[in-house]
Every structure is written in structure tokens, then in C-alpha cells.
Design an enzyme around this catalytic site. Structure first.
Site, PDB file in Angstrom:
ATOM      1  CE1 TYR A 114      -3.964   2.045   0.351  1.00  0.00           C
ATOM      2  CE2 TYR A 114      -3.239   2.704   2.534  1.00  0.00           C
ATOM      3  CZ  TYR A 114      -4.121   2.826   1.471  1.00  0.00           C
ATOM      4  OH  TYR A 114      -5.163   3.721   1.553  1.00  0.00           O
ATOM      5  NE  ARG A 119      -1.579   5.399   0.978  1.00  0.00           N
ATOM      6  CZ  ARG A 119      -0.758   5.244   2.013  1.00  0.00           C
ATOM      7  NH1 ARG A 119       0.180   4.329   1.990  1.00  0.00           N
ATOM      8  NH2 ARG A 119      -0.878   6.028   3.070  1.00  0.00           N
ATOM      9  CG  ASP A 120      -7.294   7.456   0.068  1.00  0.00           C
ATOM     10  OD1 ASP A 120      -8.206   6.817  -0.500  1.00  0.00           O
ATOM     11  OD2 ASP A 120      -7.428   7.948   1.204  1.00  0.00           O
ATOM     12  CB  SER A 126      -5.398   6.555   3.163  1.00  0.00           C
ATOM     13  OG  SER A 126      -5.862   6.037   4.393  1.00  0.00           O
ATOM     14  CG  ASP A 165      -9.640   1.777  -1.217  1.00  0.00           C
ATOM     15  OD1 ASP A 165     -10.198   0.664  -1.109  1.00  0.00           O
ATOM     16  OD2 ASP A 165      -9.649   2.630  -0.312  1.00  0.00           O
ATOM     17  CG  ASP A 347     -11.317   3.582   8.909  1.00  0.00           C
ATOM     18  OD1 ASP A 347     -10.592   2.654   8.542  1.00  0.00           O
ATOM     19  OD2 ASP A 347     -12.376   3.413   9.550  1.00  0.00           O
TER      20      ASP A 347
END
Ligand code: BGC
Length: 392
Positions: A114, A119-120, A126, A165, A347
Site C-alpha cells: 500500500y 495514493r487514495d 490515506s 482501493d 481510518d
């Protein structure tokens, strides 16, 4: 990732004093090279390893609970197998420590890969350390070192969840500028990860979001195509088994009717629980020419009916730990229920002034206050424990 006081304590605990159960585990490590057959369900013969990083977090949490009955229950959480998130280059150290501590021969070490550039892309909570364009850094400073460690530990079995994701975002959030900018890096990065991590002692699952995401009738086919392209671009790796679903998610495995079945929109989504999603999306994957077995996160889905909307994903208030990892899923396509998200880690932050504040973490069904994504939230952990189903 913001390092909380608790996680510093946890790291110190791992470094200085391995619990006696861990040192005896080390003695039972495999004496010869592991060879996993990804055409079979490896979770039938391996138990998901209760890693020492989560163990230390949970033991530190249990020590803070004054009610002795509850504290005793909390300690049991440390024995539950869960995935270890390698969410930064620096956190590859967690993998080094874990293999040094020793993984018993009948256990499989679960890792979440990850750290994609950008990212995200459709959210903020995140957002990672690598910027869009830093694909070379992702390959050489993140994936390659993980490959070296896994190669150096041929007697250990590994199960990998590849980039939660990321590809689902490319399917449904193509209108978001950050996702457009990230798209080519995600595609090349995921294919590189799948190709490079294709090692005999590894079995890989690529992330497929959840039923409320790629499960919409119109998303099944494009979703399957996006994932199958990654698999094919990686050269159809032999150690590839299928998908992970509901990672850090809240969906029920088999609630009937589904949690959102009475929504007017439900007519457009036949994947009203994860069992249906794994079945429907699995069929789409097979048509797209990709292995389609699944592992499903049941770490925090013990209580359902809490979300105002299906898409709410941040620190859902009232949640409880769910079914413990097992290969008894009752569905051939579902290899195992696993704990993907380590319950107790946040989260996303509820601090509206933080750079990574995401409005989903401020919604009325999100637990507040909550720290940065990945940081320990003691109160939330206690609530997951109190609401656990089955209970501890
Ligand atoms: C965070 C990561 C963390 C993971 C597991 C993600 O939401 O961004 O930093 O490792 O959750 O808690």
C-alpha cells in the site's frame, strides 16, 4: 503516517521483549522452502499469522483498560491473525521484524502492499508519501526491497493484498482530477508489484473494493476488465489467486436482505452483501480471463445497519469486531474471511484543520474524535471489542 505514542511503545515492545509465545513460534518455523499452489485455497492449510505489531498494539491497549473482564477479552484480540500494512517505505521495517521474530510453519504472514504514487486519489485521509510521478521510487525503494526480504525468507509463506482501493478508484472516480493524474502510475505500479512479487512462497490477491463499489450492475464488467488488464500486464503470474474485498470495509457477508436493499437505488445493484458480490464479480472476472477466488475482510463488520449511506467508510460509529479469520466460508469462491484492517487503527482524522482531513470522517455516523489514518484509537478499539460479534 503519523506515529502515535502508543505505536512507539508498541515498536519498543517488539524490539526488546518478544512475548514467550512468539519465541516458541520461532522454533517451529518451516525447515524447508515453502511452495504455494495458487490454484488451490492455501488458507485451508495455513492460519493467518497473528503478527507481533498488532499484538503489541493490542497488548498496550489492553493494559490501559481498567475493567479486568474487558481487559482479559482485549488480550484475546492479540491472538487473532491480521494483515500487516506496509504503508510507507520506512514501515518495510515491520516486515523485517516480523520475519526475524519467526513465523510458525503452519502460519501465513499477511501483508498489505500500500504505497502507490498519489495514493487514495478520491479521498484525503490515506494520501501517501509518494507523489504522482514517483513510480520509479515506488518500484526501486518500495516493491524491490519487499521482494528481497520475501526471497530471503523462502521458508515463510506470505499472503499479499495488493493496493487497496487503487484500481476500483480508476473505474468509478475517473472524473476526479487526482485519479486521472494517478491512473497510469497505478496501472503500471500494480502490474509491477504483481510481476515482481510472483514468488513461490507467495499468494496474491488484488483489491476489488466491495459490493457497494464495483458491485453496481454497470460497474461489474468495467471493474473486471480493469483488474484483468493488471493481471495480464503482469504476465498472468502463477502465484495470483484473485481478489480481496471489503478491506477496511463494513459490509455484511451474507445479511438478507442486504443492508441497503430498501434503498431506491438497490435495483441497480444485485451485490447487496459480500457473498453476492464475490459471486457476481467472480463471474465477471472469469469472463475477463482472470483467477477469481476471494478473501473478505470481516474484521469490523460484526454490527451492521450503522451507516447512513453505503459509501460511508470512515470510523463507522457503533461497529464491532466480526468473524475471526477462517477458511470455512461456505462458498467455494471465497477462500477465507480475514482481518484486513487492524481494528483499533483509525481510518482518518476527524480534525478539520488537518491536511488529510476528509469530510467523510466528520459525518454524523463517523466516530469522533479520531486520529490520523493508521494511528491507534483506544476508545474505538474498546467499542469494537464491546460490540464484537461473535464476542470475545
Ligand atoms: C492508513 C494506513 C494504515 C492502514 C491500516 C490506512 O487507512 O492510511 O496508514 O496502515 O489504514 O490501519
Amino acid at each position: 503516517m503519523k506515529t502515535s505514542f502508543t505505536s512507539l511503545l508498541a515498536l519498543a515492545a517488539v524490539a526488546t521483549a518478544l512475548p514467550s509465545s512468539e519465541s516458541s513460534h520461532a522454533k517451529r518455523a518451516c525447515s524447508s522452502a515453502v511452495s504455494l499452489d495458487a490454484s488451490t485455497n492455501v488458507f485451508k492449510s495455513y492460519t493467518l499469522h497473528p503478527n507481533s505489531f498488532y499484538r503489541a498494539e493490542v497488548e498496550a491497549a489492553a493494559a490501559q483498560i481498567s475493567d479486568s473482564t474487558l481487559a482479559a477479552k482485549a488480550k484475546k484480540v492479540a491472538d487473532v491473525g491480521s494483515f500487516l500494512w506496509l504503508d510507507t517505505i520506512a514501515n518495510i521495517d515491520k516486515l523485517k521484524k516480523e520475519v526475524a521474530a519467526g513465523v510458525p510453519c503452519n502460519n501465513i504472514l499477511g501483508l498489505v502492499i500500500y504505497d502507490l504514487p498519489g495514493r487514495d486519489c478520491a479521498a484525503k485521509a490515506s494520501n501517501g508519501e509518494l507523489a504522482v510521478g514517483e513510480l520509479n521510487k515506488y518500484k526501486t525503494q518500495y516493491i524491490d526491497p519487499i521482494v528481497s526480504i520475501i526471497k530471503a525468507n523462502p521458508n515463510t509463506a506470505f499472503a499479499l493484498i495488493i493496493e487497496p482501493d487503487s484500481l476500483p478508484n480508476l473505474v468509478t472516480n475517473a472524473n476526479v482530477a487526482a485519479c486521472q493524474a494517478s491512473a497510469s502510475g497505478y496501472r503500471e505500479g500494480v502490474a509491477y508489484a504483481l510481476k515482481s512479487l510472483n514468488l513461490k512462497n507467495v499468494v496474491m490477491y488484488i483489491d476489488a473494493g466491495h459490493g457497494g463499489w464495483l458491485g453496481w450492475n454497470d460497474n461489474l464488467k468495467p471493474g473486471a476488465q480493469e483488474l484483468a488488464n493488471a493481471y495480464k500486464n503482469a504476465g498472468s503470474p502463477s502465484q495470483f489467486r484473485g481478489i480481496s474485498t471489503n478491506i477496511a470495509g463494513w459490509n455484511s457477508w451474507d445479511a438478507e436482505p442486504g443492508e441497503f436493499a430498501s434503498d431506491p437505488d438497490a435495483q441497480y445493484n444485485a451485490a447487496q452483501n459480500e457473498k453476492k458480490y464475490v459471486t457476481l464479480f467472480g463471474a465477471a472476472l472469469a469472463s475477463a480471463g482472470m483467477p477469481n477466488h476471494a478473501i473478505v475482510d470481516t474484521g469490523r463488520n460484526g454490527v451492521i445497519g450503522l451507516r447512513e449511506e453505503w459509501g460511508h467508510w470512515c470510523n463507522v460509529n457503533g461497529a464491532g469486531f466480526g468473524v475471526r479469520p477462517t477458511s470455512n466460508t461456505g462458498l467455494e469462491l471465497a477462500d477465507a474471511f480475514v482481518w484486513g484492517k487492524p481494528g483499533g487503527e483509525s481510518d482518518g482524522t476527524s480534525d478539520t484543520s488537518a491536511t488529510r482531513y476528509d469530510s467523510f470522517c466528520g459525518m454524523s455516523d463517523a466516530y469522533k474524535p479520531s486520529p490520523e489514518a493508521g494511528s491507534w484509537n483506544q476508545d474505538y478499539f474498546v467499542k469494537l471489542l464491546q460490540n464484537a460479534k461473535p464476542s470475545f
